[in-house]
Write a protein that holds these residues in place. Structure first.
Motif, short mmCIF file in Angstrom:
data_model
loop_
_atom_site.label_atom_id
_atom_site.label_comp_id
_atom_site.label_asym_id
_atom_site.label_seq_id
_atom_site.Cartn_x
_atom_site.Cartn_y
_atom_site.Cartn_z
N ALA A 155 -3.90 -7.24 2.84
CA ALA A 155 -3.95 -6.38 4.30
C ALA A 155 -2.56 -6.63 5.01
O ALA A 155 -2.16 -5.72 5.67
CB ALA A 155 -5.23 -6.79 4.97
N GLU A 156 -1.94 -7.72 5.01
CA GLU A 156 -0.90 -8.26 5.70
C GLU A 156 0.50 -7.96 4.94
O GLU A 156 1.49 -7.96 5.58
CB GLU A 156 -1.05 -9.44 6.14
N ARG A 160 1.05 -3.43 3.65
CA ARG A 160 1.89 -2.92 4.65
C ARG A 160 3.36 -2.58 4.49
O ARG A 160 3.89 -1.72 4.95
CB ARG A 160 1.86 -3.94 5.70
N GLN A 177 1.29 3.42 11.07
CA GLN A 177 1.37 3.04 9.83
C GLN A 177 0.02 2.20 9.14
O GLN A 177 -0.40 2.62 8.19
CB GLN A 177 2.66 2.11 9.46
N VAL A 178 -0.51 1.47 10.01
CA VAL A 178 -1.90 0.87 9.66
C VAL A 178 -2.88 1.99 9.43
O VAL A 178 -3.70 1.96 8.72
CB VAL A 178 -2.29 -0.35 10.62
N ARG A 181 -2.57 3.79 6.50
CA ARG A 181 -2.96 3.09 5.21
C ARG A 181 -4.38 3.45 5.06
O ARG A 181 -4.83 3.51 4.01
CB ARG A 181 -2.59 1.67 5.34
N ASP A 182 -5.20 3.18 6.18
CA ASP A 182 -6.63 3.08 6.06
C ASP A 182 -7.23 4.74 6.02
O ASP A 182 -7.97 4.94 5.04
CB ASP A 182 -7.18 2.56 7.31
#
Length: 419
Positions: A155-156, A160, A177-178, A181-182
């Motif tokens: 995740a980190e 990313r 951006q997060v 991603r999801d």
């Protein structure tokens, strides 16, 4: 020889071909498909599941199939003929409007539109961007884990980094951006087909939300052009819709985003996992500047992000002597081809020092992955920097795979960075 041999029956000492194939749909098969690949291989490097349906696990056979122009990808017309009702799913419609699910001449046209962004000079220009983003994410990991708390390296870091790089290329705002991603991870489940109706429904909702976002972003770029890929694709569409239609513009943005980050995330995640399992490789990543490209290539062979693709015979052809009549559906298991003992010595052993290592993980032929050089660059930069920044990096819990098969990778992997 009959063009449709009798499907494989019980094999001495092992499961029938049907049982081996069906095993891939089980929870055990999704978590570790390799024993099932070998059970399929026991029936031949290519084998008829039933008349008109061929599964291919051999390296030479997959390589030939990927390069055969008479073997087409499943495009919209193919879905119309074989999957009634597929157009009800917006996630499937978007992908079929892209180069990923198109054949010449449309595929040639769409690939040319996006291909300029992935030329070797442009990829080389991104090196400093990847290095900077990698270092920023590593500092974030250090802060999150400074008190000894576990940090999820997927995740980190592993997810990313590629989403940050492709977002920079496309021109997506950093603060989104997060969310990207999801959403893209949810949409990508549709590539596994119709096996999970609930997941496909979630993919459709995510696709609808992302299409709305893309539509608004394209409108903003018309008003305020930038030096980014969204602007260039929008200008291409507006200049000549025959070169890039509206649905094709939306499909191209979606494929560039999903293909540009999820598979690379899995590549980096697998590389981190394998180096923690065999610390000698972590040490070599830290100390041998020329080791990373070989290490990345062996990850691609041993634990590829994309396991399978499909083709159908638009005309009669053959695969290394086996007749393949028009209309035949082929499942090409590239992850199994990458462990073909005829091509790779001791294929079940992870060995970055093997010579002549040319896995099929990015495909071959006309559909060879446009983003392959960028994915290799990101992993070859990210992994040495990860282990240099955290020499004592260690798992705090076992990694967990996503419950998927076509595109396979780690979902979570908690690690300690402060050791």
């Amino acid at each position: 020889m009959s063009p449709h041999p009798t499907p494989g029956g019980p094999h001495p000492g092992g499961p029938s071909l049907k049982d081996a194939w069906d095993g891939l749909a089980t929870a055990a098969g999704r978590q570790d498909p390799y024993p099932f690949y070998e059970a399929i291989r026991a029936h031949g490097e290519l084998a008829w599941l039933k008349p008109g349906r061929l599964v291919v696990v051999g390296y030479d056979e997959c390589d030939r199939a990927l390069r055969d122009g008479r073997l087409h990808v499943q495009d919209a017309a193919g879905y119309d003929a074989s999957v009634p009702g597929w157009r009800e799913h917006s996630s499937l419609r978007a992908f079929t409007s892209s180069m990923l699910y198109s054949n010449p001449p449309d595929h040639t046209r769409l690939r040319a539109v996006a291909g300029f962004a992935f030329t070797p000079p442009r990829i080389r220009e991104l090196r400093s961007v990847v290095e900077d983003m990698t270092d920023r994410l590593l500092e974030r990991m250090a802060e999150l884990g400074a008190d000894g708390s576990p940090v999820d390296v997927i995740a980190e870091f592993a997810s990313r980094l590629p989403v940050a790089v492709i977002s920079a290329m496309l021109g997506f705002p950093e603060e989104d951006q997060v969310w990207f991603r999801d959403m893209a991870s949810t949409v990508a489940v549709s590539t596994d087909g119709f096996g999970d109706p609930a997941a496909l429904e979630r993919a459709d909702r995510a696709m609808d939300e992302m299409t709305g976002y893309f539509t608004e972003l394209v409108a903003r770029r018309r008003r305020d052009p930038r030096d980014d890929l969204v602007t260039l694709l929008t200008e291409t569409h507006d200049g000549d819709p025959r070169r890039l239609g509206h649905d094709e513009l939306m499909g191209t943005l979606m494929v560039l985003l999903t293909a540009g980050f999820e598979t690379t995330s899995f590549l980096i995640g697998h590389g981190a996992m394998l180096a923690m399992e065999q610390p000698g490789f972590a040490e070599r990543l830290r100390t041998e500047p020329d080791f990373a490209p070989r290490y990345v290539e062996e990850i691609l062979r041993f634990e590829p992000p994309v396991h399978v693709t499909s083709r159908w015979a638009a005309a009669d052809t053959e695969l290394l002597g086996t007749p393949v009549p028009a209309g035949t559906r082929l499942t090409l298991i590239m992850a199994a081809a990458n462990r073909d003992a005829r091509r790779f010595a001791d294929p079940a052993r992870f060995d970055p020092d093997r010579t002549g290592n040319r896995p099929l993980s990015f495909g071959a032929g006309g559909h060879f992955c446009l983003g392959a050089p960028l994915a290799r660059l990101e992993a070859a930069i990210a992994l040495p920097r990860l282990f240099a920044r955290f020499p004592g990096l260690a798992a705090t819990e076992p990694p967990v795979y996503r419950d998927r098969w076509v595109v396979r990778g780690l979902d979570t992997f908690p690690v300690a960075v402060a050791a």
